[in-house]
Design a protein around this motif. Structure first.
Motif, short mmCIF file in Angstrom:
data_model
loop_
_atom_site.label_atom_id
_atom_site.label_comp_id
_atom_site.label_asym_id
_atom_site.label_seq_id
_atom_site.Cartn_x
_atom_site.Cartn_y
_atom_site.Cartn_z
N GLU A 122 6.34 -4.78 2.00
CA GLU A 122 5.66 -6.07 1.91
C GLU A 122 5.83 -6.89 3.19
OE1 GLU A 122 5.95 -8.29 -1.79
OE2 GLU A 122 7.03 -6.57 -2.64
N ALA A 123 7.05 -6.97 3.71
CA ALA A 123 7.33 -7.77 4.91
C ALA A 123 7.04 -6.89 6.13
CB ALA A 123 8.78 -8.24 4.90
N MET A 124 5.79 -6.92 6.55
CA MET A 124 5.34 -6.01 7.61
C MET A 124 6.10 -6.20 8.93
SD MET A 124 3.34 -4.49 5.65
CE MET A 124 2.59 -3.30 6.71
N GLU A 125 6.63 -7.40 9.16
CA GLU A 125 7.34 -7.67 10.41
C GLU A 125 8.66 -6.91 10.51
OE1 GLU A 125 8.30 -11.13 7.60
OE2 GLU A 125 6.60 -9.85 8.06
N TYR A 126 9.15 -6.35 9.41
CA TYR A 126 10.39 -5.57 9.41
C TYR A 126 10.11 -4.08 9.26
CZ TYR A 126 12.88 -9.96 8.73
OH TYR A 126 13.39 -11.23 8.89
N SER A 127 8.86 -3.69 9.16
CA SER A 127 8.53 -2.30 8.84
C SER A 127 8.75 -1.37 10.03
CB SER A 127 7.08 -2.20 8.35
OG SER A 127 6.18 -2.58 9.36
N ALA A 128 8.87 -0.10 9.69
CA ALA A 128 9.07 0.95 10.70
C ALA A 128 8.34 2.20 10.23
CB ALA A 128 10.55 1.22 10.89
N GLN A 129 8.07 3.10 11.18
CA GLN A 129 7.39 4.35 10.87
C GLN A 129 8.02 5.49 11.65
OE1 GLN A 129 3.11 4.03 11.44
NE2 GLN A 129 3.02 2.06 10.38
N GLU B 136 0.83 -1.20 0.00
CA GLU B 136 0.00 0.00 0.00
C GLU B 136 0.87 1.26 0.00
OE1 GLU B 136 -3.60 2.01 2.64
OE2 GLU B 136 -2.61 0.21 3.36
N TYR B 137 2.02 1.20 0.67
CA TYR B 137 2.94 2.32 0.75
C TYR B 137 4.34 1.87 0.34
CZ TYR B 137 -0.33 5.43 3.12
OH TYR B 137 -1.39 6.23 3.42
N GLN B 138 5.15 2.85 -0.02
CA GLN B 138 6.54 2.57 -0.37
C GLN B 138 7.44 3.13 0.72
OE1 GLN B 138 4.47 4.12 -2.93
NE2 GLN B 138 4.02 2.03 -3.54
N CYS B 139 8.63 2.55 0.81
CA CYS B 139 9.63 3.00 1.77
C CYS B 139 10.08 4.41 1.40
CB CYS B 139 10.82 2.04 1.76
SG CYS B 139 12.16 2.53 2.86
N SER B 140 10.11 5.29 2.38
CA SER B 140 10.49 6.68 2.15
C SER B 140 11.97 6.83 1.79
CB SER B 140 10.18 7.52 3.39
OG SER B 140 8.79 7.60 3.59
N GLU B 141 12.78 5.83 2.09
CA GLU B 141 14.21 5.89 1.77
C GLU B 141 14.52 5.22 0.44
OE1 GLU B 141 18.39 6.35 1.88
OE2 GLU B 141 16.79 7.46 2.81
N CYS B 142 14.11 3.97 0.26
CA CYS B 142 14.55 3.21 -0.92
C CYS B 142 13.46 3.05 -1.98
CB CYS B 142 15.06 1.83 -0.49
SG CYS B 142 13.76 0.72 0.09
N SER B 143 12.25 3.48 -1.68
CA SER B 143 11.10 3.43 -2.60
C SER B 143 10.57 2.02 -2.89
CB SER B 143 11.41 4.13 -3.93
OG SER B 143 11.69 5.48 -3.69
N MET B 144 11.05 1.00 -2.19
CA MET B 144 10.49 -0.35 -2.38
C MET B 144 9.10 -0.42 -1.75
SD MET B 144 13.63 -3.06 -1.76
CE MET B 144 12.47 -4.25 -1.17
#
Length: 167
Positions: A61-68, A50-58
């Motif tokens: 997908e792997a929500m267990e590694y996500s950060a905000q 639904e969203y892309q990484c603000s740093e790398c634009s990927m």
């Protein structure tokens, strides 16, 4: 003159096809990096891709590694890997209200300073860092992880990879 008109018409048709193809590949929303209006300063629930990484634009997908990262204005930036958080913060002068990450052991959102980090995880960007809520042997605190990330001492370095994983 007739040949010129045929060439011009052919050129126009090719350009039209390219424009149509480019427009069909886009989305109505475009890339999504920021959620606005999070004045509760709580983790924003998102779905994979639904969203892309603000740093790398990927895509995240792997929500267990996500950060905000949540700013005082309520802007929430999303990241697919804690290493991306470190890189993104290093390059910006931004005030943060909360910097949170998901943990592998509990799946909870915790403040990055309260989490413990492994160096050998299969994280989305391959840095090897992943958060745990509960401390156990071999895990390091955020400040140490941050320093190692900024020094390039993560699994992208073949010497670090060999010493940590034996590969």
């Amino acid at each position: 003159m007739k040949k010129f008109l045929i060439n011009l018409l052919t050129f126009g048709i090719v350009i039209a096809i390219i424009v149509i193809l480019l427009l069909s590949l886009g989305t109505d929303q475009g890339a999504r990096y920021v959620y606005k209006g999070n004045t509760a300063y709580e983790p924003v629930v998102i779905q994979p891709k639904e969203y892309q990484c603000s740093e790398c634009s990927m895509d995240i997908e792997a929500m267990e590694y996500s950060a905000q990262i949540i700013t005082p204005e309520g802007d929430t930036y999303f990241f697919d890997d804690i290493g991306c958080v470190v890189d993104w913060l290093e390059g910006r002068k931004i005030e943060t209200k909360k910097v949170i990450t998901r943990t592998l052991d509990t799946g909870n959102w915790v403040d990055v300073d309260k989490a413990w980090y492994t160096r050998t995880a299969s994280s989305p960007m391959g840095y090897g860092f992943a958060a745990y809520e509960h401390k156990k042997e071999g895990l390091i605190p955020y400040e140490e992880m941050k320093l190692l990330m900024l020094q390039g001492k993560h699994l992208h370095d073949p010497f670090v990879k060999k010493s940590l994983l034996g590969q």
